[in-house]
Design an enzyme around this catalytic site. Sequence first.
Site, short mmCIF file in Angstrom:
data_model
loop_
_atom_site.label_atom_id
_atom_site.label_comp_id
_atom_site.label_asym_id
_atom_site.label_seq_id
_atom_site.Cartn_x
_atom_site.Cartn_y
_atom_site.Cartn_z
N LYS A 17 -10.71 0.81 -8.97
CA LYS A 17 -10.42 1.90 -9.92
C LYS A 17 -9.01 2.45 -9.68
CE LYS A 17 -11.83 6.33 -9.10
NZ LYS A 17 -10.72 7.27 -9.28
N ASN A 18 -8.71 2.76 -8.42
CA ASN A 18 -7.45 3.45 -8.14
C ASN A 18 -6.22 2.55 -8.28
OD1 ASN A 18 -8.87 5.75 -7.75
ND2 ASN A 18 -8.57 5.87 -5.53
N CYS A 110 -10.59 21.60 -9.42
CA CYS A 110 -11.25 20.35 -9.01
C CYS A 110 -12.23 20.68 -7.91
CB CYS A 110 -10.18 19.39 -8.51
SG CYS A 110 -10.85 17.91 -7.81
N ARG A 115 -5.75 20.47 -5.26
CA ARG A 115 -5.13 19.24 -5.79
C ARG A 115 -4.01 19.52 -6.80
NH1 ARG A 115 -9.52 14.52 -6.71
NH2 ARG A 115 -7.80 13.19 -6.14
N ASP A 298 -11.93 8.85 0.74
CA ASP A 298 -12.91 8.45 -0.29
C ASP A 298 -14.16 7.80 0.31
OD1 ASP A 298 -11.33 9.48 -2.26
OD2 ASP A 298 -10.59 7.56 -3.00
N ARG A 390 -17.76 7.06 -12.86
CA ARG A 390 -16.29 7.10 -12.86
C ARG A 390 -15.72 6.04 -11.92
NH1 ARG A 390 -14.01 12.13 -10.88
NH2 ARG A 390 -12.21 10.80 -11.20
C1 UD1 Z 1 -5.64 9.56 -4.85
C2 UD1 Z 1 -6.88 8.81 -5.22
C3 UD1 Z 1 -8.11 9.51 -4.65
C4 UD1 Z 1 -7.95 9.67 -3.14
C5 UD1 Z 1 -6.62 10.32 -2.80
C6 UD1 Z 1 -6.34 10.34 -1.30
C7 UD1 Z 1 -6.29 7.81 -7.34
C8 UD1 Z 1 -6.48 7.78 -8.81
N1 UD1 Z 1 -6.97 8.76 -6.68
O1 UD1 Z 1 -5.74 10.87 -5.41
O2 UD1 Z 1 -9.25 8.70 -4.93
O3 UD1 Z 1 -8.98 10.51 -2.65
O4 UD1 Z 1 -5.54 9.63 -3.43
O5 UD1 Z 1 -6.39 9.07 -0.79
O6 UD1 Z 1 -5.59 6.98 -6.78
N2 UD1 Z 1 -0.86 17.15 -3.04
C9 UD1 Z 1 -0.04 18.23 -3.20
N3 UD1 Z 1 0.85 18.23 -4.25
C10 UD1 Z 1 0.95 17.19 -5.12
C11 UD1 Z 1 0.11 16.07 -4.93
C12 UD1 Z 1 -0.79 16.08 -3.89
O7 UD1 Z 1 -0.11 19.20 -2.45
O8 UD1 Z 1 1.78 17.25 -6.04
C13 UD1 Z 1 -1.84 17.11 -1.92
C14 UD1 Z 1 -3.30 17.10 -2.39
O9 UD1 Z 1 -3.76 18.40 -2.66
C15 UD1 Z 1 -3.99 16.47 -1.20
C16 UD1 Z 1 -2.93 15.48 -0.68
O10 UD1 Z 1 -1.70 15.89 -1.25
O11 UD1 Z 1 -4.24 17.43 -0.20
C17 UD1 Z 1 -3.18 14.03 -1.04
O12 UD1 Z 1 -3.46 13.94 -2.42
P1 UD1 Z 1 -3.02 12.69 -3.31
O13 UD1 Z 1 -2.70 11.53 -2.43
O14 UD1 Z 1 -1.99 13.13 -4.28
O15 UD1 Z 1 -4.36 12.40 -4.09
P2 UD1 Z 1 -4.45 11.79 -5.54
O16 UD1 Z 1 -3.25 10.92 -5.77
O17 UD1 Z 1 -4.79 12.85 -6.53
#
Ligand code: UD1
Length: 413
Positions: A17-18, A110, A115, A298, A390
């Site tokens: 998925k990711n 969320c 997030r 995950d 999902r």
């Molecule tokens: C992706 C994965 C999700 C997985 C996660 C961590 C996809 C579609 N989803 O989610 O399944 O659980 O990586 O491996 O690939 N953060 C910030 N600011 C930002 C972006 C992120 O503070 O602009 C923080 C988030 O709150 C979190 C951390 O960074 O604490 C990691 O999040 P991130 O790697 O961005 O997760 P996703 O990309 O949303």
Amino acid sequence: MQGGRRLHGDVRISGAKNAALPVLVSSLLTDGWNTFHNVPDLADVRTIKRLLTGFGAEVEGCETLRINAGKITSHEAPYDLVRTMRASILVLGPLVARTGRARVSLPGGCAIGARPVNLHLKALRAMGAEIELRDGYVEAIAPRLKGATMYFDISTVTGTENILMAATLAEGTTILKNAASEPEIVNLADVLTGMGAKIQGAGTDVIEIEGVDALHPVEADIIPDRIEAGTYMIAAGFASGDINILGCRPDHLDTVIAKLSEAGMKITPVEGGLRVVSDGNITSVDVQTLPYPGFPTDLQAQMMVLMSLGGGTSIIKETVFENRFMHVNELIRMGADITVDGSSAIVRGVSCLRGAPVMATDLRASASLILAGLVAEGTTEISRIYHIDRGYEHIEEKLSALGADIRRVKGKT
Ligand code: UD1
């Protein structure tokens, strides 16, 4: 579902998925028909298809999916779609890079923490985009993005993917420092390179992208889902399980293999995948979630079910997301002995879990409740099970084929 059945046999792992989400979105960068193989049939993939169609792209097929984003007629990702899937923010970078503008709804709250998307926006601003937040939407304009050197304060998977895609069409060179290094990012970078992008360092924490004027369509494969594979590996941990996890990439599962082996499971390579065997005696081990190559967040909820049946006490520390323990109270209702202390859960092993009505709160939490139901004595009824669709393709069929007693009750949510 009725617990206590021995799980044995083969399970075939679907496309990730990711990886599928950013790869399908990357077609926005090209003019012409792209072809992607091994695309999983999941609710999130259907949401991406709807987003792409909304922008004017033509989308055909399912497991082999063809996308032509030659004509982009809309720049807006509406709230109705974005609220069902946070990863919709992935369209922001490619849309701005290709067309000069985008209007994408902010994802909102969320279940697993705040997030935010601040790092995505900061990086696009560094590339010269003008960004405003108005009426719950991100509005971005940039006649042509410019390469920049940037440092991600936190390793972010979709943030890295968003900017990686945007940078392929920017003017000049972009350097991403403290970039995420997940296999899904390597899959995306390989697809972009196939489209003619110039990328170095994907899979490490420094990625360098030299912008080009245009990209061309590509034919590419989605990698197998390491989280789905890890979930079935954990399922093999219960009651003399013996499962062949076929079509997975063992090299993407090193940390999971190491942890499950430490917990007493036997994992060996077989042709086309891994064989996972357990005598049901689980050793309690400590687990800390981390960005790749650390233990994936995950799989934290699923691992907690296994540790609930461990021979001692396990400390599970969640370092990636705040508030990702929504499954704990449900597991306690099934007889688990778990105490949450800030970002750690102290899991004391119990001799058995008992079936109960429980409620899924998010995708991975619902996977953990299914695992708990597989091993619990008696009947477990999980509501809000739509979360599982999902991220897990045909989960009831796959588990039934392994011997589980599980069915979806129509008309219930
Ligand atoms: C992706 C994965 C999700 C997985 C996660 C961590 C996809 C579609 N989803 O989610 O399944 O659980 O990586 O491996 O690939 N953060 C910030 N600011 C930002 C972006 C992120 O503070 O602009 C923080 C988030 O709150 C979190 C951390 O960074 O604490 C990691 O999040 P991130 O790697 O961005 O997760 P996703 O990309 O949303």
